[in-house]
Design a protein around this motif. Structure first.
Motif, PDB file in Angstrom:
ATOM      1  N   PRO A  14     -29.661  18.016 -29.598  1.00  0.00           N
ATOM      2  CA  PRO A  14     -29.188  18.043 -28.216  1.00  0.00           C
ATOM      3  C   PRO A  14     -27.679  17.840 -28.074  1.00  0.00           C
ATOM      4  O   PRO A  14     -27.060  18.408 -27.176  1.00  0.00           O
ATOM      5  N   ARG A  15     -27.056  17.035 -28.929  1.00  0.00           N
ATOM      6  CA  ARG A  15     -25.603  16.838 -28.843  1.00  0.00           C
ATOM      7  C   ARG A  15     -24.857  18.127 -29.143  1.00  0.00           C
ATOM      8  O   ARG A  15     -23.831  18.413 -28.539  1.00  0.00           O
ATOM      9  N   GLU A  16     -25.370  18.907 -30.070  1.00  0.00           N
ATOM     10  CA  GLU A  16     -24.731  20.179 -30.405  1.00  0.00           C
ATOM     11  C   GLU A  16     -24.892  21.187 -29.276  1.00  0.00           C
ATOM     12  O   GLU A  16     -24.002  21.988 -29.028  1.00  0.00           O
ATOM     13  N   LEU A  17     -26.023  21.128 -28.585  1.00  0.00           N
ATOM     14  CA  LEU A  17     -26.217  22.002 -27.428  1.00  0.00           C
ATOM     15  C   LEU A  17     -25.227  21.649 -26.326  1.00  0.00           C
ATOM     16  O   LEU A  17     -24.640  22.529 -25.699  1.00  0.00           O
ATOM     17  N   MET A  18     -25.002  20.345 -26.119  1.00  0.00           N
ATOM     18  CA  MET A  18     -24.030  19.921 -25.123  1.00  0.00           C
ATOM     19  C   MET A  18     -22.624  20.389 -25.513  1.00  0.00           C
ATOM     20  O   MET A  18     -21.874  20.891 -24.681  1.00  0.00           O
ATOM     21  N   ARG A  19     -22.270  20.260 -26.784  1.00  0.00           N
ATOM     22  CA  ARG A  19     -20.962  20.717 -27.254  1.00  0.00           C
ATOM     23  C   ARG A  19     -20.820  22.227 -27.099  1.00  0.00           C
ATOM     24  O   ARG A  19     -19.753  22.713 -26.710  1.00  0.00           O
ATOM     25  N   LEU A  20     -21.876  22.957 -27.404  1.00  0.00           N
ATOM     26  CA  LEU A  20     -21.846  24.406 -27.249  1.00  0.00           C
ATOM     27  C   LEU A  20     -21.656  24.794 -25.790  1.00  0.00           C
ATOM     28  O   LEU A  20     -20.881  25.704 -25.480  1.00  0.00           O
ATOM     29  N   ARG A  21     -22.313  24.100 -24.895  1.00  0.00           N
ATOM     30  CA  ARG A  21     -22.154  24.370 -23.461  1.00  0.00           C
ATOM     31  C   ARG A  21     -20.720  24.124 -23.022  1.00  0.00           C
ATOM     32  O   ARG A  21     -20.155  24.909 -22.251  1.00  0.00           O
ATOM     33  N   ILE A  22     -20.120  23.052 -23.503  1.00  0.00           N
ATOM     34  CA  ILE A  22     -18.732  22.739 -23.143  1.00  0.00           C
ATOM     35  C   ILE A  22     -17.791  23.816 -23.671  1.00  0.00           C
ATOM     36  O   ILE A  22     -16.920  24.308 -22.953  1.00  0.00           O
ATOM     37  N   VAL A  23     -17.949  24.193 -24.930  1.00  0.00           N
ATOM     38  CA  VAL A  23     -17.066  25.188 -25.548  1.00  0.00           C
ATOM     39  C   VAL A  23     -17.196  26.539 -24.847  1.00  0.00           C
ATOM     40  O   VAL A  23     -16.188  27.195 -24.559  1.00  0.00           O
ATOM     41  N   GLU A  47     -10.656  44.523 -22.905  1.00  0.00           N
ATOM     42  CA  GLU A  47     -11.162  43.619 -23.944  1.00  0.00           C
ATOM     43  C   GLU A  47     -11.510  42.247 -23.350  1.00  0.00           C
ATOM     44  O   GLU A  47     -12.548  41.670 -23.674  1.00  0.00           O
ATOM     45  N   GLN A  48     -10.668  41.737 -22.482  1.00  0.00           N
ATOM     46  CA  GLN A  48     -10.916  40.444 -21.848  1.00  0.00           C
ATOM     47  C   GLN A  48     -12.159  40.495 -20.954  1.00  0.00           C
ATOM     48  O   GLN A  48     -12.936  39.546 -20.913  1.00  0.00           O
ATOM     49  N   VAL A  49     -12.341  41.607 -20.242  1.00  0.00           N
ATOM     50  CA  VAL A  49     -13.521  41.751 -19.388  1.00  0.00           C
ATOM     51  C   VAL A  49     -14.787  41.786 -20.232  1.00  0.00           C
ATOM     52  O   VAL A  49     -15.786  41.134 -19.895  1.00  0.00           O
ATOM     53  N   VAL A  50     -14.764  42.508 -21.339  1.00  0.00           N
ATOM     54  CA  VAL A  50     -15.938  42.585 -22.219  1.00  0.00           C
ATOM     55  C   VAL A  50     -16.257  41.209 -22.796  1.00  0.00           C
ATOM     56  O   VAL A  50     -17.415  40.773 -22.793  1.00  0.00           O
ATOM     57  N   CYS A  51     -15.244  40.505 -23.278  1.00  0.00           N
ATOM     58  CA  CYS A  51     -15.455  39.163 -23.834  1.00  0.00           C
ATOM     59  C   CYS A  51     -15.976  38.208 -22.766  1.00  0.00           C
ATOM     60  O   CYS A  51     -16.873  37.408 -23.029  1.00  0.00           O
ATOM     61  N   SER A  52     -15.432  38.288 -21.577  1.00  0.00           N
ATOM     62  CA  SER A  52     -15.885  37.419 -20.489  1.00  0.00           C
ATOM     63  C   SER A  52     -17.332  37.721 -20.103  1.00  0.00           C
ATOM     64  O   SER A  52     -18.108  36.805 -19.843  1.00  0.00           O
ATOM     65  N   ALA A  53     -17.689  38.987 -20.080  1.00  0.00           N
ATOM     66  CA  ALA A  53     -19.068  39.361 -19.747  1.00  0.00           C
ATOM     67  C   ALA A  53     -20.044  38.850 -20.803  1.00  0.00           C
ATOM     68  O   ALA A  53     -21.111  38.315 -20.476  1.00  0.00           O
ATOM     69  N   LEU A  54     -19.680  38.983 -22.067  1.00  0.00           N
ATOM     70  CA  LEU A  54     -20.546  38.480 -23.138  1.00  0.00           C
ATOM     71  C   LEU A  54     -20.679  36.962 -23.077  1.00  0.00           C
ATOM     72  O   LEU A  54     -21.770  36.415 -23.256  1.00  0.00           O
ATOM     73  N   LEU A  55     -19.580  36.291 -22.818  1.00  0.00           N
ATOM     74  CA  LEU A  55     -19.632  34.832 -22.692  1.00  0.00           C
ATOM     75  C   LEU A  55     -20.455  34.399 -21.485  1.00  0.00           C
ATOM     76  O   LEU A  55     -21.140  33.376 -21.533  1.00  0.00           O
ATOM     77  N   LEU A  56     -20.392  35.159 -20.415  1.00  0.00           N
ATOM     78  CA  LEU A  56     -21.190  34.836 -19.234  1.00  0.00           C
ATOM     79  C   LEU A  56     -22.678  34.950 -19.550  1.00  0.00           C
ATOM     80  O   LEU A  56     -23.470  34.090 -19.155  1.00  0.00           O
ATOM     81  N   VAL A  57     -23.052  35.978 -20.278  1.00  0.00           N
ATOM     82  CA  VAL A  57     -24.456  36.138 -20.681  1.00  0.00           C
ATOM     83  C   VAL A  57     -24.883  34.969 -21.561  1.00  0.00           C
ATOM     84  O   VAL A  57     -25.970  34.393 -21.381  1.00  0.00           O
ATOM     85  N   ILE A  58     -24.037  34.594 -22.505  1.00  0.00           N
ATOM     86  CA  ILE A  58     -24.345  33.462 -23.382  1.00  0.00           C
ATOM     87  C   ILE A  58     -24.455  32.181 -22.571  1.00  0.00           C
ATOM     88  O   ILE A  58     -25.368  31.367 -22.783  1.00  0.00           O
ATOM     89  N   ALA A  59     -23.541  31.977 -21.626  1.00  0.00           N
ATOM     90  CA  ALA A  59     -23.589  30.772 -20.794  1.00  0.00           C
ATOM     91  C   ALA A  59     -24.882  30.716 -19.986  1.00  0.00           C
ATOM     92  O   ALA A  59     -25.494  29.649 -19.867  1.00  0.00           O
ATOM     93  N   ILE A  60     -25.292  31.832 -19.443  1.00  0.00           N
ATOM     94  CA  ILE A  60     -26.546  31.868 -18.676  1.00  0.00           C
ATOM     95  C   ILE A  60     -27.719  31.495 -19.566  1.00  0.00           C
ATOM     96  O   ILE A  60     -28.583  30.714 -19.186  1.00  0.00           O
ATOM     97  N   LEU A  61     -27.726  32.023 -20.790  1.00  0.00           N
ATOM     98  CA  LEU A  61     -28.826  31.736 -21.706  1.00  0.00           C
ATOM     99  C   LEU A  61     -28.874  30.273 -22.132  1.00  0.00           C
ATOM    100  O   LEU A  61     -29.934  29.671 -22.198  1.00  0.00           O
ATOM    101  N   ILE A  62     -27.719  29.682 -22.434  1.00  0.00           N
ATOM    102  CA  ILE A  62     -27.759  28.298 -22.919  1.00  0.00           C
ATOM    103  C   ILE A  62     -27.889  27.279 -21.799  1.00  0.00           C
ATOM    104  O   ILE A  62     -28.351  26.178 -22.044  1.00  0.00           O
TER     105      ILE A  62
END
Length: 65
Positions: A14-23, A47-62
């Protein structure tokens, strides 16, 4: 380092999940800030839009767990 957080969070620490969420949150804010506040060439903005979109998907999942 993000890969280490993700792999440890995947095995249930769980601590690593919290760290991943913060990062991921900090990275998403940073990419969005770069997109809006810096004057960049078009290819770099794409490139920034693509990276931001991918990070948004990851953020939603975690943050869904």
């Amino acid at each position: 380092m993000t890969v280490v957080f993700a792999s440890r969070a995947a095995i249930g620490k769980p601590r690593e999940l919290m760290r991943l969420r913060i990062v991921v949150t900090v990275l998403l804010i940073a990419f969005t800030a770069v997109l809006f506040f810096l004057t960049l060439p078009v290819w770099m903005k794409v490139e920034q839009v693509v990276c931001s979109a991918l990070l948004l998907v990851i953020a939603i999942l975690i943050f869904k767990r």
